[in-house]
Design a protein around this motif. Structure first.
Motif, PDB file in Angstrom:
ATOM      1  N   MET A 193       0.805  -1.195   0.000  1.00 17.69           N
ATOM      2  CA  MET A 193       0.000   0.000   0.000  1.00 17.69           C
ATOM      3  C   MET A 193       0.855   1.269   0.000  1.00 17.69           C
ATOM      4  O   MET A 193       0.318   2.344  -0.020  1.00 17.69           O
ATOM      5  CB  MET A 193      -0.935   0.018   1.200  1.00 17.69           C
ATOM      6  N   ASN A 194       2.160   1.131   0.016  1.00 15.34           N
ATOM      7  CA  ASN A 194       3.039   2.300   0.007  1.00 15.34           C
ATOM      8  C   ASN A 194       3.680   2.539  -1.349  1.00 15.34           C
ATOM      9  O   ASN A 194       4.615   3.303  -1.452  1.00 15.34           O
ATOM     10  CB  ASN A 194       4.136   2.163   1.058  1.00 15.34           C
ATOM     11  N   ARG A 195       3.191   1.849  -2.381  1.00 14.50           N
ATOM     12  CA  ARG A 195       3.748   2.046  -3.719  1.00 14.50           C
ATOM     13  C   ARG A 195       2.750   2.831  -4.558  1.00 14.50           C
ATOM     14  O   ARG A 195       1.554   2.601  -4.512  1.00 14.50           O
ATOM     15  CB  ARG A 195       4.069   0.713  -4.375  1.00 14.50           C
ATOM     16  N   THR A 196       3.272   3.744  -5.360  1.00 19.22           N
ATOM     17  CA  THR A 196       2.465   4.602  -6.219  1.00 19.22           C
ATOM     18  C   THR A 196       2.886   4.395  -7.656  1.00 19.22           C
ATOM     19  O   THR A 196       4.057   4.161  -7.939  1.00 19.22           O
ATOM     20  CB  THR A 196       2.664   6.080  -5.819  1.00 19.22           C
ATOM     21  N   ARG A 197       1.919   4.481  -8.579  1.00 17.43           N
ATOM     22  CA  ARG A 197       2.217   4.366 -10.003  1.00 17.43           C
ATOM     23  C   ARG A 197       1.306   5.311 -10.774  1.00 17.43           C
ATOM     24  O   ARG A 197       0.319   5.824 -10.250  1.00 17.43           O
ATOM     25  CB  ARG A 197       2.044   2.942 -10.507  1.00 17.43           C
ATOM     26  N   CYS A 198       1.608   5.517 -12.027  1.00 15.92           N
ATOM     27  CA  CYS A 198       0.802   6.370 -12.892  1.00 15.92           C
ATOM     28  C   CYS A 198      -0.426   5.592 -13.367  1.00 15.92           C
ATOM     29  O   CYS A 198      -0.357   4.387 -13.613  1.00 15.92           O
ATOM     30  CB  CYS A 198       1.629   6.833 -14.093  1.00 15.92           C
ATOM     31  N   SER A 199      -1.556   6.274 -13.498  1.00 19.43           N
ATOM     32  CA  SER A 199      -2.786   5.650 -13.999  1.00 19.43           C
ATOM     33  C   SER A 199      -2.725   5.369 -15.494  1.00 19.43           C
ATOM     34  O   SER A 199      -3.479   4.551 -16.008  1.00 19.43           O
ATOM     35  CB  SER A 199      -3.986   6.566 -13.730  1.00 19.43           C
ATOM     36  N   ASN A 200      -1.834   6.032 -16.194  1.00 21.80           N
ATOM     37  CA  ASN A 200      -1.694   5.881 -17.638  1.00 21.80           C
ATOM     38  C   ASN A 200      -0.844   4.639 -17.922  1.00 21.80           C
ATOM     39  O   ASN A 200       0.343   4.603 -17.599  1.00 21.80           O
ATOM     40  CB  ASN A 200      -1.035   7.134 -18.220  1.00 21.80           C
ATOM     41  N   CYS A 237       3.540  12.617 -17.395  1.00 19.53           N
ATOM     42  CA  CYS A 237       2.413  12.783 -18.325  1.00 19.53           C
ATOM     43  C   CYS A 237       1.232  13.545 -17.731  1.00 19.53           C
ATOM     44  O   CYS A 237       0.215  13.707 -18.403  1.00 19.53           O
ATOM     45  CB  CYS A 237       1.962  11.425 -18.849  1.00 19.53           C
ATOM     46  N   ASP A 238       1.316  13.968 -16.483  1.00 18.53           N
ATOM     47  CA  ASP A 238       0.307  14.783 -15.803  1.00 18.53           C
ATOM     48  C   ASP A 238      -1.037  14.071 -15.588  1.00 18.53           C
ATOM     49  O   ASP A 238      -2.061  14.701 -15.407  1.00 18.53           O
ATOM     50  CB  ASP A 238       0.092  16.101 -16.551  1.00 18.53           C
ATOM     51  N   VAL A 239      -1.041  12.742 -15.604  1.00 23.79           N
ATOM     52  CA  VAL A 239      -2.227  11.945 -15.296  1.00 23.79           C
ATOM     53  C   VAL A 239      -2.199  11.660 -13.790  1.00 23.79           C
ATOM     54  O   VAL A 239      -1.127  11.564 -13.196  1.00 23.79           O
ATOM     55  CB  VAL A 239      -2.197  10.628 -16.121  1.00 23.79           C
ATOM     56  N   PRO A 240      -3.367  11.519 -13.126  1.00 23.76           N
ATOM     57  CA  PRO A 240      -3.363  11.232 -11.689  1.00 23.76           C
ATOM     58  C   PRO A 240      -2.595   9.950 -11.349  1.00 23.76           C
ATOM     59  O   PRO A 240      -2.647   8.963 -12.078  1.00 23.76           O
ATOM     60  CB  PRO A 240      -4.842  11.072 -11.347  1.00 23.76           C
ATOM     61  N   LEU A 241      -1.883   9.985 -10.231  1.00 20.25           N
ATOM     62  CA  LEU A 241      -1.187   8.806  -9.716  1.00 20.25           C
ATOM     63  C   LEU A 241      -2.159   7.981  -8.889  1.00 20.25           C
ATOM     64  O   LEU A 241      -3.181   8.476  -8.434  1.00 20.25           O
ATOM     65  CB  LEU A 241       0.004   9.231  -8.859  1.00 20.25           C
ATOM     66  N   ARG A 242      -1.836   6.717  -8.671  1.00 21.21           N
ATOM     67  CA  ARG A 242      -2.693   5.822  -7.897  1.00 21.21           C
ATOM     68  C   ARG A 242      -1.856   4.789  -7.163  1.00 21.21           C
ATOM     69  O   ARG A 242      -0.652   4.670  -7.400  1.00 21.21           O
ATOM     70  CB  ARG A 242      -3.695   5.132  -8.805  1.00 21.21           C
ATOM     71  N   LEU A 243      -2.490   4.019  -6.300  1.00 19.29           N
ATOM     72  CA  LEU A 243      -1.804   2.935  -5.607  1.00 19.29           C
ATOM     73  C   LEU A 243      -1.367   1.887  -6.623  1.00 19.29           C
ATOM     74  O   LEU A 243      -2.066   1.627  -7.597  1.00 19.29           O
ATOM     75  CB  LEU A 243      -2.727   2.276  -4.583  1.00 19.29           C
ATOM     76  N   ASP A 244      -0.233   1.264  -6.381  1.00 18.39           N
ATOM     77  CA  ASP A 244       0.284   0.223  -7.269  1.00 18.39           C
ATOM     78  C   ASP A 244      -0.251  -1.131  -6.811  1.00 18.39           C
ATOM     79  O   ASP A 244       0.481  -1.969  -6.293  1.00 18.39           O
ATOM     80  CB  ASP A 244       1.816   0.233  -7.260  1.00 18.39           C
ATOM     81  N   GLU A 245      -1.566  -1.332  -6.979  1.00 19.75           N
ATOM     82  CA  GLU A 245      -2.193  -2.602  -6.636  1.00 19.75           C
ATOM     83  C   GLU A 245      -3.403  -2.798  -7.538  1.00 19.75           C
ATOM     84  O   GLU A 245      -3.936  -1.850  -8.108  1.00 19.75           O
ATOM     85  CB  GLU A 245      -2.621  -2.632  -5.180  1.00 19.75           C
TER      86      GLU A 245
END
Length: 48
Positions: free
Chosen positions: A1-8, A32-40
């Protein structure tokens, strides 16, 4: 839950450790200026 990735899915941003609490606005990808999200995988999403 502590990893972040791009939604694109086409973005080259590597998922990274992120312990920042975002309360004001959604964080945006620096590439790319797209919202980031959890990496799961969330319920209902296809597994790559």
């Amino acid at each position: 839950m502590n990893r972040t990735r791009c939604s694109n899915v086409d973005c080259d941003l590597t998922p990274y450790q992120d312990t920042t609490v975002y309360t004001e606005q959604l964080p945006r990808c620096p590439l790319c200026d797209v919202p980031l999200r959890l990496d799961e995988v969330l319920f209902g999403q296809p597994i790559p």
